[in-house]
Each structure stands twice: as structure tokens, then as C-alpha cells.
Design an enzyme around this catalytic site. Structure first.
Site, PDB file in Angstrom:
ATOM      1  CB  THR A 127      -0.903  -0.004   1.252  1.00 56.52           C
ATOM      2  OG1 THR A 127      -1.470   1.306   1.433  1.00 56.52           O
ATOM      3  CG2 THR A 127      -0.132  -0.353   2.525  1.00 56.52           C
ATOM      4  CG  ASP A 128      -1.020   5.067  -1.039  1.00 55.49           C
ATOM      5  OD1 ASP A 128      -1.587   4.458  -0.099  1.00 55.49           O
ATOM      6  OD2 ASP A 128      -1.570   5.989  -1.678  1.00 55.49           O
ATOM      7  CD  GLU A 129      -3.135   3.756   4.697  1.00 55.64           C
ATOM      8  OE1 GLU A 129      -2.820   3.520   5.870  1.00 55.64           O
ATOM      9  OE2 GLU A 129      -4.305   3.922   4.330  1.00 55.64           O
ATOM     10  CE1 TYR A 152      -3.416  -2.441   5.992  1.00 60.63           C
ATOM     11  CE2 TYR A 152      -3.147  -0.100   5.512  1.00 60.63           C
ATOM     12  CZ  TYR A 152      -3.307  -1.405   5.076  1.00 60.63           C
ATOM     13  OH  TYR A 152      -3.347  -1.678   3.729  1.00 60.63           O
ATOM     14  CE  LYS A 156      -0.346  -4.492   3.110  1.00 61.38           C
ATOM     15  NZ  LYS A 156      -0.847  -5.811   2.593  1.00 61.38           N
TER      16      LYS A 156
HETATM   17  P1  NAD Z   1     -10.274  -6.693   2.732  1.00 60.76           P
HETATM   18  O1  NAD Z   1     -10.201  -6.401   4.197  1.00 60.76           O
HETATM   19  O2  NAD Z   1     -11.506  -6.372   1.986  1.00 60.76           O
HETATM   20  O3  NAD Z   1      -9.962  -8.249   2.474  1.00 60.76           O
HETATM   21  C1  NAD Z   1      -8.963  -8.942   3.167  1.00 60.76           C
HETATM   22  C2  NAD Z   1      -9.186 -10.428   2.933  1.00 60.76           C
HETATM   23  O4  NAD Z   1      -8.118 -11.143   3.577  1.00 60.76           O
HETATM   24  C3  NAD Z   1     -10.486 -10.963   3.535  1.00 60.76           C
HETATM   25  O5  NAD Z   1     -11.136 -11.810   2.622  1.00 60.76           O
HETATM   26  C4  NAD Z   1     -10.032 -11.735   4.772  1.00 60.76           C
HETATM   27  O6  NAD Z   1     -10.898 -12.804   5.117  1.00 60.76           O
HETATM   28  C5  NAD Z   1      -8.672 -12.225   4.304  1.00 60.76           C
HETATM   29  N1  NAD Z   1      -7.777 -12.518   5.440  1.00 60.76           N
HETATM   30  C6  NAD Z   1      -7.513 -11.743   6.522  1.00 60.76           C
HETATM   31  N2  NAD Z   1      -6.657 -12.366   7.357  1.00 60.76           N
HETATM   32  C7  NAD Z   1      -6.350 -13.558   6.771  1.00 60.76           C
HETATM   33  C8  NAD Z   1      -5.499 -14.631   7.126  1.00 60.76           C
HETATM   34  N3  NAD Z   1      -4.800 -14.608   8.289  1.00 60.76           N
HETATM   35  N4  NAD Z   1      -5.402 -15.694   6.300  1.00 60.76           N
HETATM   36  C9  NAD Z   1      -6.117 -15.737   5.143  1.00 60.76           C
HETATM   37  N5  NAD Z   1      -6.953 -14.744   4.751  1.00 60.76           N
HETATM   38  C10 NAD Z   1      -7.065 -13.663   5.554  1.00 60.76           C
HETATM   39  O7  NAD Z   1      -9.006  -5.953   2.117  1.00 60.76           O
HETATM   40  P2  NAD Z   1      -8.815  -5.249   0.691  1.00 60.76           P
HETATM   41  O8  NAD Z   1      -9.244  -3.832   0.791  1.00 60.76           O
HETATM   42  O9  NAD Z   1      -9.368  -6.125  -0.361  1.00 60.76           O
HETATM   43  O10 NAD Z   1      -7.219  -5.247   0.615  1.00 60.76           O
HETATM   44  C11 NAD Z   1      -6.527  -6.368   0.070  1.00 60.76           C
HETATM   45  C12 NAD Z   1      -5.036  -6.101   0.111  1.00 60.76           C
HETATM   46  O11 NAD Z   1      -4.740  -4.912  -0.624  1.00 60.76           O
HETATM   47  C13 NAD Z   1      -4.484  -5.861   1.515  1.00 60.76           C
HETATM   48  O12 NAD Z   1      -3.228  -6.484   1.608  1.00 60.76           O
HETATM   49  C14 NAD Z   1      -4.346  -4.351   1.621  1.00 60.76           C
HETATM   50  O13 NAD Z   1      -3.300  -4.006   2.502  1.00 60.76           O
HETATM   51  C15 NAD Z   1      -4.012  -4.002   0.183  1.00 60.76           C
HETATM   52  N6  NAD Z   1      -4.405  -2.650  -0.277  1.00 60.76           N
HETATM   53  C16 NAD Z   1      -5.688  -2.221  -0.101  1.00 60.76           C
HETATM   54  C17 NAD Z   1      -6.060  -0.966  -0.609  1.00 60.76           C
HETATM   55  C18 NAD Z   1      -7.473  -0.453  -0.463  1.00 60.76           C
HETATM   56  O14 NAD Z   1      -7.719   0.698  -0.786  1.00 60.76           O
HETATM   57  N7  NAD Z   1      -8.429  -1.232  -0.022  1.00 60.76           N
HETATM   58  C19 NAD Z   1      -5.110  -0.181  -1.269  1.00 60.76           C
HETATM   59  C20 NAD Z   1      -3.804  -0.658  -1.410  1.00 60.76           C
HETATM   60  C21 NAD Z   1      -3.472  -1.911  -0.923  1.00 60.76           C
HETATM   61  O1  DAU Z   2      -3.997   4.178   0.622  1.00 61.44           O
HETATM   62  C1  DAU Z   2      -4.273   2.798   0.588  1.00 61.44           C
HETATM   63  C2  DAU Z   2      -5.063   2.417   1.825  1.00 61.44           C
HETATM   64  O2  DAU Z   2      -6.364   2.966   1.650  1.00 61.44           O
HETATM   65  C3  DAU Z   2      -5.135   0.905   2.042  1.00 61.44           C
HETATM   66  O3  DAU Z   2      -3.845   0.425   2.332  1.00 61.44           O
HETATM   67  C4  DAU Z   2      -6.071   0.569   3.208  1.00 61.44           C
HETATM   68  O4  DAU Z   2      -6.228  -0.835   3.317  1.00 61.44           O
HETATM   69  C5  DAU Z   2      -7.430   1.194   2.937  1.00 61.44           C
HETATM   70  O5  DAU Z   2      -8.284   0.985   4.048  1.00 61.44           O
HETATM   71  C6  DAU Z   2      -7.274   2.702   2.689  1.00 61.44           C
HETATM   72  O6  DAU Z   2      -6.839   3.374   3.904  1.00 61.44           O
HETATM   73  P1  DAU Z   2      -7.453   4.794   4.341  1.00 61.44           P
HETATM   74  O7  DAU Z   2      -7.270   4.958   5.779  1.00 61.44           O
HETATM   75  O8  DAU Z   2      -6.973   5.881   3.439  1.00 61.44           O
HETATM   76  O9  DAU Z   2      -9.000   4.494   3.947  1.00 61.44           O
HETATM   77  P2  DAU Z   2     -10.367   4.835   4.714  1.00 61.44           P
HETATM   78  O10 DAU Z   2     -11.465   4.508   3.763  1.00 61.44           O
HETATM   79  O11 DAU Z   2     -10.414   4.245   6.080  1.00 61.44           O
HETATM   80  O12 DAU Z   2     -10.273   6.413   4.874  1.00 61.44           O
HETATM   81  C7  DAU Z   2     -10.147   7.272   3.735  1.00 61.44           C
HETATM   82  C8  DAU Z   2     -10.109   8.693   4.256  1.00 61.44           C
HETATM   83  O13 DAU Z   2     -11.398   9.019   4.808  1.00 61.44           O
HETATM   84  C9  DAU Z   2      -9.098   8.940   5.359  1.00 61.44           C
HETATM   85  O14 DAU Z   2      -8.546  10.240   5.225  1.00 61.44           O
HETATM   86  C10 DAU Z   2      -9.936   8.857   6.636  1.00 61.44           C
HETATM   87  C11 DAU Z   2     -11.286   9.387   6.183  1.00 61.44           C
HETATM   88  N1  DAU Z   2     -12.455   8.828   6.897  1.00 61.44           N
HETATM   89  C12 DAU Z   2     -12.579   7.470   6.944  1.00 61.44           C
HETATM   90  C13 DAU Z   2     -13.633   6.896   7.638  1.00 61.44           C
HETATM   91  C14 DAU Z   2     -13.771   5.391   7.707  1.00 61.44           C
HETATM   92  C15 DAU Z   2     -13.373   9.665   7.499  1.00 61.44           C
HETATM   93  O15 DAU Z   2     -13.258  10.909   7.426  1.00 61.44           O
HETATM   94  N2  DAU Z   2     -14.417   9.096   8.189  1.00 61.44           N
HETATM   95  C16 DAU Z   2     -14.568   7.745   8.287  1.00 61.44           C
HETATM   96  O16 DAU Z   2     -15.547   7.309   8.951  1.00 61.44           O
END
Ligand code: NAD
Ligand code: DAU
Length: 339
Positions: A127-129, A152, A156
């Protein structure tokens, strides 16, 4: 190509499995997922029952379970794509333990088995985080120092360093991808966009952290999936690839875009106590991926958010089933004193 996809029952993993089975008719997928609160087999019903069902298999299990992982790897894979993770920043502030267990230890277990079984590609979905927070100017590049600010993102970053170490020490052919904020179908309604769409549809308050001016770069999930597939096929081992949507928005802009499209009033917005350690701005330079592999995002934000909102409107049963039980326990604990 025979793929092991971990975390394939979550948001991005399920979109990825659907994308590759549709796009690459020779590929097969084994999906290893623990089915935590965020994992949902409903996300893949069409895959499990559709035309590509014979190229797809699901195994319920934990990536940190060494014996199980070793048994699964002994069936042989060409590539591993590790999506499995605890993914929500707010939950990592609430309780970090499982983030270390899955994101760090689980990744290390996968690396060991991948090495032992000579897997030809290990793609770590990061992730970019991990880069921390930007000021008003500039972009994250692949050489930006890691400076994670939440439990988190620290977990990562820890996994990324292990993946790097397995390349440097053992020459396991690893690649790390670092993508910005995804949105689209099947995103768990704890994340900003699906939380605000579903709350607005129920005329419930939208809890906006701080001043609402934090910035994220938003990418439609299908664009992320296409980038991962390309990197899997043609990316260079030992490299990191940033992936971004070229779509920086403040949280208040996102909120207004959702309310406007749903015809809901801005009076639903509640400015609430900020997230501790809240990163101010993310912006990503994905020119390396564009230059080396010819990738570019296909969806602009207006198109992506329209498609996303339509999906949540057409799939109310999916998110209404989720917004019960454990979901409400976390929601009330986390937001109870804020709203
Ligand atoms: P999500 O939370 O929707 O899905 C995570 C999945 O992993 C779920 O199906 C969960 O059951 C499974 N899981 C969790 N722990 C596990 C374990 N111990 N063994 C096997 N399976 C397990 O997450 P997402 O948003 O789909 O993100 C997927 C990946 O992409 C993550 O690694 C996250 O860090 C990365 N990522 C997410 C975003 C985003 O914006 N959502 C952006 C960049 C990177
Ligand atoms: O940048 C990639 C990341 O993006 C992934 O690695 C993470 O898995 C994914 O959850 C996401 O992280 P963020 O923290 O950026 O996403 P989130 O949707 O939780 O929040 C997006 C922005 O919105 C952040 O600035 C916090 C804000 N926010 C979020 C929630 C849930 C609010 O203002 N209110 C809220 O209730």
C-alpha cells in the site's frame, strides 16, 4: 498459469480473481482465505458457479498456519499473489495484534513455503500508506523512504521489508506493489466510500474526520487488478511498482460527490474527532509502471464513482447483511462517542 491468491474473498482479491479468470482463459486460481469479518464468499458466487468454475477452487484457512500453507504449496503453483491482510486503519488503532499476526507473520509463512517450493513469482500487495504522509506538494515514488504512521501501515511496511529480504537473501522472485485508495464493487462498508454511500442511503450521519481536508488518491478497483495482472506477467523480480489513479481528492469532495449523486442533503455530514495519527495527504507517482509496462488507469473518478454507487444501489441485500452483528459492535464502539 496456476495462481495461489490469498485473501481472495475480500474486496480487491475477489475483484482480482474475477478479472483474471475472465481475462486469461488458461489461468487457474486457488483462493486461500480465512474468512474474517471482511471475507465473504458472496463476493465470488458468480465465479464459483459460472463458466470458469472448473478453474477456481476455494480453501478456507489462515496464511499464518504453517502446516496448512505447506500442504497447499505442495500441490504446486507458478505464482502467489498475497492480498490477505487486516486492512482497516481504524481497527488497527482499536487493536493492533491481529495486524502483526496476519500481515507480518502470515506473509513470512507464505515466503518460506514459496521459497521451499520454488515459486516463480511472489507478488506482495502492499500500500502507498507505507510511505507515510505528504505535505501539500510532491508524490510518493518507489524510492520514497518508508515512514508508516498507523499500526496497519507499520505492519504492511514490516511485510514489505521481509519480502525484500527474501529477494536479497534467497533470490526468491518477489515483486511489491504499492497502490493508492481503491473503491468499487464489494468494498466492505467500513471504508470511506461504501460507508458514506450506505449511511446516506439510510439517512444516517456521515462521520467526517477532522476538517475533512485530508487528501487521498482514488483508483477504481478494476484498474488496480489490471495493473497487478500485468506486473505478475511482466514485472521485474526484486522491484517495487507504485499504482495510482491520478485522482487526488479531499474527503469533503468525496462526501459531497456521494451526497449529490444520491440526492441527499449536506446536513448528513458530521465533523467528528480526528483519527489519531491521520495521514494528511497521499499522492502517488506511478510513472515507472506506465513507462515499463504501458499501464494506465481506464476509469476517471466521475465514471468510477457512478459505477460504484450504482452497484451499491443494486446490491442492497449484500451490504445490509454485513451491517449487522460484529459490524455494529465495532461501529458503535468506534463512532459511539464521536457522532
Ligand atoms: P479486505 O479487508 O476487503 O480483504 C482482506 C481479505 O483477507 C479478507 O477476505 C479476509 O478474510 C482475508 N484474510 C484476513 N486475514 C487472513 C489470514 N490470516 N489468512 C487468510 N486470509 C485472511 O481488504 P482489501 O481492501 O481487499 O485489501 C486487500 C489487500 O490490498 C491488503 O493487503 C491491503 O493491505 C491491500 N491494499 C488495499 C487498498 C485499499 O484501498 N483497499 C489499497 C492498497 C493496498
Ligand atoms: O492508501 C491505501 C489504503 O487505503 C489501504 O492500504 C487501506 O487498506 C485502505 O483501508 C485505505 O486506507 P485509508 O485509511 O486511506 O481508507 P479509509 O477509507 O479508512 O479512509 C479514507 C479517508 O477518509 C481517510 O482520510 C480517513 C477518512 N475517513 C474514513 C472513515 C472510515 C473519514 O473521514 N471518516 C470515516 O468514517
Amino acid at each position: 498459469m496456476k495462481l495461489l491468491v490469498t485473501g481472495g474473498a475480500g474486496f480487491i482479491g475477489s475483484n482480482f480473481i474475477r478479472y483474471v479468470l475472465t481475462t486469461y482463459k488458461e489461468w487457474t486460481v486457488v483462493n486461500l482465505d480465512k474468512l474474517t469479518y471482511a471475507g465473504n464468499l458472496e463476493n465470488l458466487v458468480d465465479v464459483a458457479q459460472g463458466a470458469s468454475a472448473d478453474r477456481y477452487r476455494f480453501i478456507r484457512g489462515d496464511i499464518a498456519d504453517r502446516a496448512l500453507v505447506e500442504e497447499i504449496f505442495s500441490t504446486g503453483f507458478d505464482a502467489v499473489i498475497n492480498f490477505a491482510a487486516e486492512s482497516h486503519v481504524d481497527r488497527s488503532i482499536d487493536n493492533a495484534h491481529v495486524f502483526i499476526q496476519t500481515n507480518v507473520l502470515g506473509t513470512q509463512v507464505l515466503l518460506d513455503s514459496a521459497l521451499r517450493h520454488k515459486v516463480q513469482r511472489f507478488v506482495q500487495i502492499s500500500t502507498d500508506e507505507v510511505y507515510g504522509s505528504l505535505g501539500p506538494e510532491g508524490y510518493f515514488t518507489e524510492t520514497t523512504p518508508l515512514a508508516p504512521n498507523s499500526p496497519y501501515s507499520a505492519s504492511k511496511a514490516g511485510a514489505d521489508l521481509l519480502v525484500r529480504a527474501y529477494y536479497e537473501t534467497f533470490r526468491l522472485p518477489t515483486i511489491i506493489t504499492r497502490c493508492s485508495n481503491n473503491y468499487g464493487p464489494y468494498q466492505f462498508p467500513e471504508k470511506l466510500i461504501p460507508l458514506f454511500i450506505t449511511n446516506a442511503l439510510h439517512d444516517q450521519p456521515l462521520p467526517l474526520y477532522g476538517d475533512g481536508l485530508n487528501v487521498r488518491d482514488w483508483i477504481y478497483v478494476e484498474d488496480h487488478c489490471a495493473a497487478i495482472a500485468l506486473i505478475l506477467e511482466r514485472g521485474r523480480p526484486g522491484e517495487v511498482y507504485n499504482i495510482g489513479g491520478n485522482s487526488e481528492k479531499t474527503n469533503i469532495e468525496i462526501t459531497r460527490a456521494i451526497l449529490h449523486r444520491l440526492g441527499k442533503p449536506e446536513s448528513l455530514i458530521r465533523y467528528v474527532t480526528d483519527r489519531p495519527g491521520h495521514d494528511r495527504r497521499y499522492a502517488i507517482d506511478s510513472s515507472k509502471l506506465q513507462r515499463e509496462l504501458g499501464w494506465a488507469p481506464r476509469y476517471d473518478f466521475a465514471t468510477g464513482i457512478d459505477r460504484t454507487i450504482r452497484w451499491y444501489l443494486e446490491n442492497t441485500a449484500w451490504w445490509q447483511r454485513i451491517k449487522t452483528g460484529e459490524y455494529l459492535d465495532f461501529y458503535n464502539r468506534w463512532y459511539g462517542n464521536r457522532i
